[in-house]
Design a protein around this motif. Structure first.
Motif, PDB file in Angstrom:
ATOM      1  N   LEU A  78       0.915  -1.035  -0.075  1.00  0.00           N
ATOM      2  CA  LEU A  78       0.136  -0.007   0.055  1.00  0.00           C
ATOM      3  C   LEU A  78       0.811   1.278   0.076  1.00  0.00           C
ATOM      4  O   LEU A  78       0.597   2.508   0.127  1.00  0.00           O
ATOM      5  CB  LEU A  78      -0.809   0.011   1.329  1.00  0.00           C
ATOM      6  N   GLN A  79       2.345   1.076   0.244  1.00  0.00           N
ATOM      7  CA  GLN A  79       3.070   2.300   0.283  1.00  0.00           C
ATOM      8  C   GLN A  79       3.025   3.339  -0.875  1.00  0.00           C
ATOM      9  O   GLN A  79       3.040   4.311  -0.838  1.00  0.00           O
ATOM     10  CB  GLN A  79       4.566   1.792   0.318  1.00  0.00           C
ATOM     11  N   ASP A  80       2.869   2.839  -2.274  1.00  0.00           N
ATOM     12  CA  ASP A  80       2.427   3.796  -3.370  1.00  0.00           C
ATOM     13  C   ASP A  80       1.334   4.553  -3.227  1.00  0.00           C
ATOM     14  O   ASP A  80       1.486   5.768  -3.606  1.00  0.00           O
ATOM     15  CB  ASP A  80       2.488   3.154  -4.785  1.00  0.00           C
ATOM     16  N   ILE A  81       0.179   3.987  -2.793  1.00  0.00           N
ATOM     17  CA  ILE A  81      -1.183   4.697  -2.665  1.00  0.00           C
ATOM     18  C   ILE A  81      -0.776   5.900  -1.670  1.00  0.00           C
ATOM     19  O   ILE A  81      -1.211   6.870  -1.670  1.00  0.00           O
ATOM     20  CB  ILE A  81      -2.193   3.596  -2.362  1.00  0.00           C
ATOM     21  N   ALA A  82      -0.209   5.207  -0.554  1.00  0.00           N
ATOM     22  CA  ALA A  82      -0.036   6.217   0.657  1.00  0.00           C
ATOM     23  C   ALA A  82       0.787   7.294   0.377  1.00  0.00           C
ATOM     24  O   ALA A  82       0.786   8.495   0.573  1.00  0.00           O
ATOM     25  CB  ALA A  82       0.580   5.478   1.995  1.00  0.00           C
ATOM     26  N   ASP A  83       1.688   6.908  -0.531  1.00  0.00           N
ATOM     27  CA  ASP A  83       2.868   8.160  -0.812  1.00  0.00           C
ATOM     28  C   ASP A  83       1.977   9.089  -1.830  1.00  0.00           C
ATOM     29  O   ASP A  83       2.410  10.467  -1.737  1.00  0.00           O
ATOM     30  CB  ASP A  83       4.089   7.610  -1.649  1.00  0.00           C
ATOM     31  N   THR A  84       0.933   8.707  -2.548  1.00  0.00           N
ATOM     32  CA  THR A  84       0.456   9.610  -3.543  1.00  0.00           C
ATOM     33  C   THR A  84      -0.564  10.411  -2.642  1.00  0.00           C
ATOM     34  O   THR A  84      -0.539  11.776  -3.071  1.00  0.00           O
ATOM     35  CB  THR A  84      -0.576   8.617  -4.405  1.00  0.00           C
ATOM     36  N   VAL A  85      -1.357   9.953  -1.550  1.00  0.00           N
ATOM     37  CA  VAL A  85      -1.879  10.736  -0.932  1.00  0.00           C
ATOM     38  C   VAL A  85      -1.114  11.788  -0.204  1.00  0.00           C
ATOM     39  O   VAL A  85      -1.429  12.903  -0.208  1.00  0.00           O
ATOM     40  CB  VAL A  85      -2.975   9.932   0.067  1.00  0.00           C
ATOM     41  N   ALA A  86      -0.200  11.407   0.379  1.00  0.00           N
ATOM     42  CA  ALA A  86       0.597  12.223   1.142  1.00  0.00           C
ATOM     43  C   ALA A  86       1.281  13.428   0.294  1.00  0.00           C
ATOM     44  O   ALA A  86       1.216  14.525   0.581  1.00  0.00           O
ATOM     45  CB  ALA A  86       1.919  11.472   1.677  1.00  0.00           C
ATOM     46  N   ARG A  87       1.807  13.115  -0.944  1.00  0.00           N
ATOM     47  CA  ARG A  87       2.201  14.033  -1.748  1.00  0.00           C
ATOM     48  C   ARG A  87       1.197  15.258  -2.504  1.00  0.00           C
ATOM     49  O   ARG A  87       1.447  16.277  -2.261  1.00  0.00           O
ATOM     50  CB  ARG A  87       2.798  13.656  -3.086  1.00  0.00           C
ATOM     51  N   ARG A  88      -0.268  14.957  -2.457  1.00  0.00           N
ATOM     52  CA  ARG A  88      -1.189  15.565  -2.989  1.00  0.00           C
ATOM     53  C   ARG A  88      -1.536  16.178  -1.614  1.00  0.00           C
ATOM     54  O   ARG A  88      -1.765  17.631  -2.147  1.00  0.00           O
ATOM     55  CB  ARG A  88      -2.313  14.710  -3.047  1.00  0.00           C
ATOM     56  N   ILE A  89      -1.597  15.869  -0.675  1.00  0.00           N
ATOM     57  CA  ILE A  89      -1.926  16.690   0.443  1.00  0.00           C
ATOM     58  C   ILE A  89      -0.879  17.804   0.851  1.00  0.00           C
ATOM     59  O   ILE A  89      -1.245  19.104   1.044  1.00  0.00           O
ATOM     60  CB  ILE A  89      -2.226  16.088   1.800  1.00  0.00           C
ATOM     61  N   GLU A  90       0.283  17.480   0.775  1.00  0.00           N
ATOM     62  CA  GLU A  90       1.458  18.547   0.847  1.00  0.00           C
ATOM     63  C   GLU A  90       1.382  19.519  -0.147  1.00  0.00           C
ATOM     64  O   GLU A  90       1.505  20.785   0.254  1.00  0.00           O
ATOM     65  CB  GLU A  90       2.675  17.756   0.916  1.00  0.00           C
ATOM     66  N   ALA A  91       1.150  18.973  -1.545  1.00  0.00           N
ATOM     67  CA  ALA A  91       1.310  20.031  -2.511  1.00  0.00           C
ATOM     68  C   ALA A  91       0.113  21.004  -2.474  1.00  0.00           C
ATOM     69  O   ALA A  91       0.237  22.027  -3.012  1.00  0.00           O
ATOM     70  CB  ALA A  91       1.307  19.251  -3.962  1.00  0.00           C
ATOM     71  N   ASP A  92      -1.153  20.167  -2.320  1.00  0.00           N
ATOM     72  CA  ASP A  92      -2.312  21.259  -2.279  1.00  0.00           C
ATOM     73  C   ASP A  92      -2.714  22.118  -1.173  1.00  0.00           C
ATOM     74  O   ASP A  92      -3.286  23.281  -1.122  1.00  0.00           O
ATOM     75  CB  ASP A  92      -3.496  20.559  -2.656  1.00  0.00           C
ATOM     76  N   PHE A  93      -1.907  21.581   0.210  1.00  0.00           N
ATOM     77  CA  PHE A  93      -2.477  22.455   1.230  1.00  0.00           C
ATOM     78  C   PHE A  93      -0.959  22.815   2.122  1.00  0.00           C
ATOM     79  O   PHE A  93      -1.210  23.515   3.055  1.00  0.00           O
ATOM     80  CB  PHE A  93      -3.216  21.434   2.082  1.00  0.00           C
TER      81      PHE A  93
END
Length: 193
Positions: free
Chosen positions: A137-152
Motif C-alpha cells: 500500500l506504500q505507493d497509494i499512501a505516498d500519492t495521498v501524502a504528496r497531494r496533501i502536501e502539494a495542495d495544502f
C-alpha cells in the motif's frame, strides 16, 4: 516545519474540553463554540478538498477514492482510498483502506491504513495501522501524502508526536487514552465505511 507536541496540545485545548462539565448541559461549551466556528470557516475550503479528491482519482485510477469528512464529527478533512480487491463470499478475507486526514486545527496531516476482516458482507473486525504502511500500500499512501502536501502545504505529523497522550476529552475518547492523533484527526480511526 512540524509543530511540537506542546504547541499542538495548546491548539487542541482551544477545541476540546479538559473535563465533562458540559456533557449533561444543553448549552455548548466554549470549546464547542470555537470548534463549530472553525468548521464554519473551514467548510469554505470544501471545493479545494474536492479538487484534491479528483486529483487522487486521476492519479490512482485502479482505486476507489471517497471523501470522508463527516461535518463536526472529525477535526479533519478525510480521504479514503480503496485498492482493488475481489470480494469472496465463501471465506474470510482482509480488505484494506488507506486513509488520509488533513487536520483543520493545525497544518498537519496523517496517512494510515485500516484492515477490515470480512466474512461475506459482514465485517468481523477492523484494525488500524498507524505505524509503517504495509509495502503493498506504500505507493497509494505516498500519492495521498504528496497531494496533501502539494495542495495544502501541510506537513506529516510524526507518529511519536501523534501518539502523545493528552488530558482532553475528544468525542468518546477520554484521558488517559486520548492522544494528539484523536484531537487532530479522528477519535475513531477504525470506524470508516
Amino acid at each position: 516545519m512540524t509543530p511540537s507536541a506542546e504547541e499542538l496540545l495548546a491548539v487542541a485545548r482551544l477545541y476540546w474540553g479538559a473535563d465533562l462539565t458540559y456533557v449533561f448541559r444543553q448549552e455548548p461549551s466554549p470549546e464547542d463554540l470555537r470548534y463549530q466556528a472553525l468548521w464554519d470557516e473551514k467548510n469554505k475550503e470544501g471545493p479545494r478538498w474536492g479538487a484534491l479528491l479528483k486529483e487522487l482519482r486521476v492519479a490512482l485510477p485502479e482505486c476507489k477514492v471517497w471523501d470522508y469528512t463527516p461535518p463536526l464529527a472529525n477535526p479533519s478533512f478525510g480521504a479514503l482510498v480503496y485498492p482493488p480487491y475481489e470480494r469472496v463470499m465463501s471465506r474470510p478475507q482482509y480488505i484494506w483502506t488507506v486513509a488520509g486526514y488533513l487536520s483543520i486545527l493545525a497544518p498537519v496531516y496523517t496517512v494510515h491504513c485500516v484492515r477490515h476482516h470480512y466474512l461475506g458482507k459482514r465485517c468481523l473486525d477492523s484494525k488500524v495501522f498507524l505505524g509503517p504502511i504495509p509495502l503493498e500500500l506504500q505507493d497509494i499512501a505516498d500519492t495521498v501524502a504528496r497531494r496533501i502536501e502539494a495542495d495544502f502545504g501541510a506537513t506529516a505529523l510524526p507518529l511519536d508526536i501523534a501518539q502523545t497522550p493528552i488530558p482532553l476529552y475528544v468525542n468518546f475518547m477520554k484521558p488517559p487514552e486520548t492522544t494528539l492523533f484523536h484531537a487532530l484527526f479522528t477519535s475513531e480511526p477504525w470506524n470508516i465505511p
